[in-house]
Write an enzyme that holds these catalytic residues in place. Structure first.
Site, PDB file in Angstrom:
ATOM      1  CG  ASP A 106      -0.939   1.625   2.263  1.00 34.51           C
ATOM      2  OD1 ASP A 106      -1.153   3.449   2.175  1.00 34.51           O
ATOM      3  OD2 ASP A 106      -0.677   0.661   2.656  1.00 34.51           O
ATOM      4  CD  GLU A 139      -3.000   4.174   4.615  1.00 36.11           C
ATOM      5  OE1 GLU A 139      -1.322   5.078   4.224  1.00 36.11           O
ATOM      6  OE2 GLU A 139      -2.898   3.117   5.288  1.00 36.11           O
ATOM      7  CD1 TRP A 140      -5.610  11.493  -2.404  1.00 37.01           C
ATOM      8  CD2 TRP A 140      -8.433  10.986  -1.814  1.00 37.01           C
ATOM      9  NE1 TRP A 140      -6.660  12.474  -2.494  1.00 37.01           N
ATOM     10  CE2 TRP A 140      -8.287  11.770  -3.102  1.00 37.01           C
ATOM     11  CE3 TRP A 140      -9.890  10.732  -2.030  1.00 37.01           C
ATOM     12  CZ2 TRP A 140      -9.084  12.412  -4.108  1.00 37.01           C
ATOM     13  CZ3 TRP A 140     -10.791  10.773  -2.407  1.00 37.01           C
ATOM     14  CH2 TRP A 140     -10.700  12.184  -3.764  1.00 37.01           C
ATOM     15  N   PRO A 141      -4.701  11.644   1.842  1.00 35.34           N
ATOM     16  CG  PRO A 141      -5.614  12.205   3.473  1.00 35.34           C
ATOM     17  CD  PRO A 141      -5.706  10.954   2.853  1.00 35.34           C
ATOM     18  CE1 TYR A 143       1.299   6.265  -0.167  1.00 36.65           C
ATOM     19  CE2 TYR A 143       0.014   6.065   0.916  1.00 36.65           C
ATOM     20  CZ  TYR A 143       1.460   5.666   0.606  1.00 36.65           C
ATOM     21  OH  TYR A 143       1.563   4.617   1.362  1.00 36.65           O
ATOM     22  CG  ASP A 167       3.710   3.482   8.396  1.00 37.47           C
ATOM     23  OD1 ASP A 167       3.304   4.118   8.393  1.00 37.47           O
ATOM     24  OD2 ASP A 167       4.468   2.310   8.259  1.00 37.47           O
TER      25      ASP A 167
END
Length: 356
Positions: A106, A139-141, A143, A167
């Site tokens: 995350d 979840e890099w892109p 954020y 989500d």
């Protein structure tokens, strides 16, 4: 608790889930103790995981399945447990020593965008350094997007799949918002997807790896069919978030539908995209191996007629093609040629999935 995940592994092995290709049992946030141990290592909550993650991994492996776990690029997870910042190599080694097969990583509490990117790169390198094959879910892109356009070419160098959007919840509005976002951004995300790296419509929950909400309570049957069909069209990883001990026969049939799973797992690995939108109807296409394609129509309630010249840049039915309906029921539509038109009727918020 460890018992919950053992129960899910039992159900996956005995109720046909493993047989159709579901293979990961994933633990999400909140599995950890509030602090690291005396050697600085992550440790599981002693009350909920008294036997430890290694024992749980062994149990899951004994069922022919794999175990996924969760951590965070920042100094704390989204729920406030210890994150992996400044512990990337140690945590990767810990996960490998436990026999973990997938890491969902995350992006909460990561500080600057530079630290976010550095953390995702470092954990990728650390996982590879362990020598264990561990799927890396980023979840890099997600954020990055509020501030800058993600560099998907770079992200694919480090991650196996990556989350792009908010989500997913057990509601039609959530599913529809994901489909709308995907269509709006398809020019930037479809081309990068393929073997080794996939766009993930969502992979976030405090319970288990969440993606397919089929089998819960918020979707009608037509909407559940739409989610399954469209996740197949989008070449999305198929992760369920439901209680397999209490799932309905109808939801089980849909989630275990071998024809849909075959489209989702097609070896060509190309992600589908929206061709056109006409009032309430949307026409999506996914190229498949063997010069085939999958077609999904979302909308209703009325007839929608489209020309087969729409498909495969005009080549899918040149000179002829067979059409097989996959969802909501299986049906053979016979042979057609490149100047044929198909007329379909789809229920409101429903989808018809075809293989051409």
């Amino acid at each position: 608790s460890e018992q919950l995940f053992m129960d899910m592994a039992d159900a996956m092995a005995s109720e046909g889930w493993k047989a159709v290709g579901y293979e990961f049992v994933c633990i999400d946030d909140c599995w950890m103790a509030p602090t690291r141990d005396e050697r600085g290592r992550l440790q599981p909550d002693p009350e909920r995981f008294p036997s430890g993650i290694r024992k749980l991994a062994d149990y899951v492996h004994s069922k022919g399945l794999k175990l996924g776990i969760y951590s965070d690029v920042g100094n704390k997870t989204c729920a406030g447990f210890p994150g992996s910042y400044n512990h990337y190599e140690l945590d990767a080694q810990t996960f490998a020593s436990w026999g973990v097969d997938l890491l969902k990583f995350d992006g909460c509490n990561s500080g600057t965008l530079e630290l976010l990117a550095e953390g995702y790169r470092n954990m990728s390198l650390a996982l590879n350094k362990t020598g264990r094959s561990i799927v890396y879910s980023c979840e890099w892109p997600f954020y990055l997007r509020p501030v800058q356009q993600p560099n998907y070419t770079e992200i694919k160098q480090y991650c196996n799949h990556w989350r792009n959007f908010f989500d997913v919840y057990d509601s039609w509005s959530s599913i529809k918002s994901i489909l709308d976002w995907t269509a709006i951004h398809q020019d930037s995300i479809v081309k990068i997807a393929g073997p080794g790296g996939w766009n993930d419509p969502d992979m976030a929950s405090v319970l288990v790896c969440l993606q397919l909400v089929i089998g819960n309570f918020g979707l009608s049957w037509d909407q559940a069919v739409t989610q399954m069909a469209m996740w197949a069209i989008m070449a999305a990883p198929l992760f369920m978030s439901n209680d397999l001990r209490n799932i309905s026969p109808e939801a089980k049939w849909l989630l275990q539908n071998k024809e849909v799973i075959a489209i989702n797992q097609d070896p060509l690995g190309k992600q589908g995209y929206r061709i056109t939108k006409d009032n309430n109807f949307e026409l999506w296409e996914r190229p498949l191996s063997g010069r085939a394609c999958a077609v999904a129509e979302i909308g209703g309630p009325r007839n929608f007629t489209f020309s087969l010249t729409f498909l495969g840049s005009g080549l899918a039915c040149n000179p002829t093609c067979s059409v097989q309906q996959v969802l909501p029921t299986s049906r053979d539509w016979g042979f057609h040629n490149w100047v044929s038109s198909l007329s379909v009727e789809v229920n409101p918020t429903g989808t018809m999935l075809l293989k051409v």
